[in-house]
Design a protein around this motif. Structure first.
Motif, PDB file in Angstrom:
ATOM      1  N   LYS A  38       0.683  -1.138   0.178  1.00  0.00           N
ATOM      2  CA  LYS A  38       0.337   0.227  -0.123  1.00  0.00           C
ATOM      3  C   LYS A  38       0.473   1.164  -0.271  1.00  0.00           C
ATOM      4  N   SER A  39       0.703   2.588  -1.134  1.00  0.00           N
ATOM      5  CA  SER A  39       1.374   3.831  -0.849  1.00  0.00           C
ATOM      6  C   SER A  39       0.907   4.231   0.499  1.00  0.00           C
ATOM      7  N   ARG A  40       1.732   5.559   1.178  1.00  0.00           N
ATOM      8  CA  ARG A  40       1.752   6.300   1.305  1.00  0.00           C
ATOM      9  C   ARG A  40       0.379   6.610   1.733  1.00  0.00           C
ATOM     10  N   GLU A  41      -0.023   7.508   0.364  1.00  0.00           N
ATOM     11  CA  GLU A  41      -0.231   8.269  -0.128  1.00  0.00           C
ATOM     12  C   GLU A  41      -2.218   7.315   0.183  1.00  0.00           C
ATOM     13  N   ALA A  42      -1.999   5.930  -0.133  1.00  0.00           N
ATOM     14  CA  ALA A  42      -3.283   5.156  -0.609  1.00  0.00           C
ATOM     15  C   ALA A  42      -3.539   5.229   1.879  1.00  0.00           C
ATOM     16  N   ILE A  43      -3.005   4.986   1.978  1.00  0.00           N
ATOM     17  CA  ILE A  43      -2.876   4.957   3.795  1.00  0.00           C
ATOM     18  C   ILE A  43      -3.357   6.410   4.460  1.00  0.00           C
ATOM     19  N   ARG A  44      -3.165   7.504   3.788  1.00  0.00           N
ATOM     20  CA  ARG A  44      -3.669   8.775   4.570  1.00  0.00           C
ATOM     21  C   ARG A  44      -4.425   9.157   3.869  1.00  0.00           C
ATOM     22  N   GLN A  45      -5.071   8.366   2.966  1.00  0.00           N
ATOM     23  CA  GLN A  45      -6.974   8.523   2.292  1.00  0.00           C
ATOM     24  C   GLN A  45      -7.526   7.885   3.116  1.00  0.00           C
ATOM     25  N   LYS A  46      -7.764   7.095   3.602  1.00  0.00           N
ATOM     26  CA  LYS A  46      -7.856   5.713   4.175  1.00  0.00           C
ATOM     27  C   LYS A  46      -7.970   5.919   5.680  1.00  0.00           C
ATOM     28  N   ILE A  47      -7.302   7.311   6.131  1.00  0.00           N
ATOM     29  CA  ILE A  47      -6.864   7.480   7.770  1.00  0.00           C
ATOM     30  C   ILE A  47      -8.052   8.755   7.617  1.00  0.00           C
ATOM     31  N   LEU A  48      -7.938   9.673   6.403  1.00  0.00           N
ATOM     32  CA  LEU A  48      -8.917  10.666   6.104  1.00  0.00           C
ATOM     33  C   LEU A  48     -10.334  10.541   6.112  1.00  0.00           C
ATOM     34  N   ALA A  49      -9.985   8.976   5.656  1.00  0.00           N
ATOM     35  CA  ALA A  49     -11.961   8.546   5.289  1.00  0.00           C
ATOM     36  C   ALA A  49     -12.756   8.304   6.751  1.00  0.00           C
ATOM     37  N   ASP A  50     -11.425   7.510   7.650  1.00  0.00           N
ATOM     38  CA  ASP A  50     -12.044   7.574   9.135  1.00  0.00           C
ATOM     39  C   ASP A  50     -12.591   8.664   9.837  1.00  0.00           C
ATOM     40  N   ILE A  51     -11.406   9.626   9.758  1.00  0.00           N
ATOM     41  CA  ILE A  51     -11.479  10.978  10.377  1.00  0.00           C
ATOM     42  C   ILE A  51     -12.798  11.377  10.508  1.00  0.00           C
ATOM     43  N   GLU A  52     -12.766  11.103   9.069  1.00  0.00           N
ATOM     44  CA  GLU A  52     -14.382  11.918   8.536  1.00  0.00           C
ATOM     45  C   GLU A  52     -15.570  11.703   8.685  1.00  0.00           C
ATOM     46  N   SER A  53     -15.102   9.918   9.236  1.00  0.00           N
ATOM     47  CA  SER A  53     -17.064   9.492   9.052  1.00  0.00           C
ATOM     48  C   SER A  53     -17.253   9.533  10.499  1.00  0.00           C
ATOM     49  N   GLN A  54     -18.738  10.148  10.544  1.00  0.00           N
ATOM     50  CA  GLN A  54     -19.678  10.453  11.145  1.00  0.00           C
ATOM     51  C   GLN A  54     -20.823   8.711  12.226  1.00  0.00           C
ATOM     52  N   GLU A  55     -20.280   7.860  11.360  1.00  0.00           N
ATOM     53  CA  GLU A  55     -20.607   6.716  11.686  1.00  0.00           C
ATOM     54  C   GLU A  55     -20.437   6.371  13.293  1.00  0.00           C
ATOM     55  N   ILE A  56     -20.979   6.057  13.880  1.00  0.00           N
ATOM     56  CA  ILE A  56     -20.295   5.912  15.192  1.00  0.00           C
ATOM     57  C   ILE A  56     -20.102   4.046  16.080  1.00  0.00           C
ATOM     58  N   PHE A  57     -20.639   3.778  15.105  1.00  0.00           N
ATOM     59  CA  PHE A  57     -20.744   1.956  14.769  1.00  0.00           C
ATOM     60  C   PHE A  57     -20.250   0.977  13.417  1.00  0.00           C
ATOM     61  N   PRO A  58     -18.969   1.622  13.215  1.00  0.00           N
ATOM     62  CA  PRO A  58     -18.257   1.251  11.680  1.00  0.00           C
ATOM     63  C   PRO A  58     -18.140   0.318  11.715  1.00  0.00           C
ATOM     64  N   LYS A  59     -18.584  -0.554  10.757  1.00  0.00           N
ATOM     65  CA  LYS A  59     -18.112  -2.674  10.416  1.00  0.00           C
ATOM     66  C   LYS A  59     -16.928  -2.782  10.650  1.00  0.00           C
ATOM     67  N   GLU A  60     -16.209  -1.488  10.395  1.00  0.00           N
ATOM     68  CA  GLU A  60     -14.351  -1.950  11.050  1.00  0.00           C
ATOM     69  C   GLU A  60     -14.472  -0.328  11.435  1.00  0.00           C
ATOM     70  N   LYS A  61     -13.093  -0.527  12.330  1.00  0.00           N
ATOM     71  CA  LYS A  61     -12.015   0.798  13.016  1.00  0.00           C
ATOM     72  C   LYS A  61     -10.928   0.002  12.897  1.00  0.00           C
ATOM     73  N   LEU A  62     -10.072   0.625  12.753  1.00  0.00           N
ATOM     74  CA  LEU A  62      -8.571   0.247  13.006  1.00  0.00           C
ATOM     75  C   LEU A  62      -7.914   1.160  13.929  1.00  0.00           C
ATOM     76  N   PHE A  63      -7.480   1.215  15.250  1.00  0.00           N
ATOM     77  CA  PHE A  63      -7.142   1.986  15.826  1.00  0.00           C
ATOM     78  C   PHE A  63      -5.355   1.889  16.373  1.00  0.00           C
ATOM     79  N   MET A  64      -4.732   2.910  17.102  1.00  0.00           N
ATOM     80  CA  MET A  64      -3.194   2.774  17.239  1.00  0.00           C
ATOM     81  C   MET A  64      -2.801   2.562  18.411  1.00  0.00           C
ATOM     82  N   ILE A  65      -2.581   1.468  19.152  1.00  0.00           N
ATOM     83  CA  ILE A  65      -1.453   0.749  19.860  1.00  0.00           C
ATOM     84  C   ILE A  65       0.160   2.318  20.673  1.00  0.00           C
ATOM     85  N   ILE A  66      -0.209   1.988  21.451  1.00  0.00           N
ATOM     86  CA  ILE A  66       0.777   3.495  21.729  1.00  0.00           C
ATOM     87  C   ILE A  66       1.305   3.263  23.658  1.00  0.00           C
ATOM     88  N   ARG A  67       2.488   3.275  23.252  1.00  0.00           N
ATOM     89  CA  ARG A  67       3.020   3.302  24.377  1.00  0.00           C
ATOM     90  C   ARG A  67       3.470   4.200  26.184  1.00  0.00           C
TER      91      ARG A  67
END
Length: 186
Positions: free
Chosen positions: A41-70
């Protein structure tokens, strides 16, 4: 934000594409799940996916990705997601990866998974969380069993593994809400 003892789990943010691009295109990170060459996957394709996730108004989407932070240094060390969310049957599947080999084997995955599963049962009101893992992924199977997942069966030659160029067996595991409540009480 989902709080663990040594990690926290947060929503995706712009800038996370740098980590995801590195991880998703790495043989070391993706090879053990059967993607010898990563997702390509290209960096830009991933960035677009993140933007779509940020802009989504869905409260309970069918799928959702999160980051694990130390916690100690606020560094992203992995990803965790749910997918195939089925509100009618109250179930979903999930994925987890601690992506930096230096952070593996230190309990971060167990901490993240324990708190994420608790979130799934409480926030999505699930009855069941299930997963599939390559049959040869011993580390993954140990992690899942350590927080209460049970083996429910193998599907023969269900997944193409680009490491070997062959189809391999998949193990299905699940955890029911009633079992999770008992685990949380102990």
């Amino acid at each position: 934000m989902i709080q663990g003892e040594n990690v926290f789990i947060r929503q995706l943010e712009l800038g996370d594409e740098e980590y995801l691009h590195k991880w998703w295109n790495s043989k070391e990170v993706m090879g053990h799940i059967g993607y010898e060459y990563g997702y390509l996957k290209s960096r830009e394709a991933i960035r677009q996916k993140i933007l779509a996730d940020i802009e989504s108004q869905e409260i309970f989407p069918k799928e959702k990705l999160f980051m694990i932070i130390r916690r100690e240094n606020k560094k992203p060390i992995g990803e965790i997601s749910y997918y195939d969310f089925d509100s009618r049957n109250q179930k979903c599947k999930f994925n987890i990866k601690i992506c930096d080999p230096a952070d593996q084997g230190k309990g971060y995955g167990k901490d993240a998974l324990y708190n994420f599963v608790d979130f799934l049962f409480k926030f999505l009101n699930l009855n069941k969380v299930d997963l599939k893992v390559l049959a040869d992924n011993e580390r993954g199977k140990r992690l899942y069993k350590s927080i209460g997942f049970k083996e429910i069966g193998y599907i023969r030659k269900d997944c193409f593994d680009s490491r070997s160029g062959e189809f391999v067996d998949i193990l299905y595991m699940d955890l029911l809400k009633e079992d999770w409540i008992k685990i949380r009480e102990n």
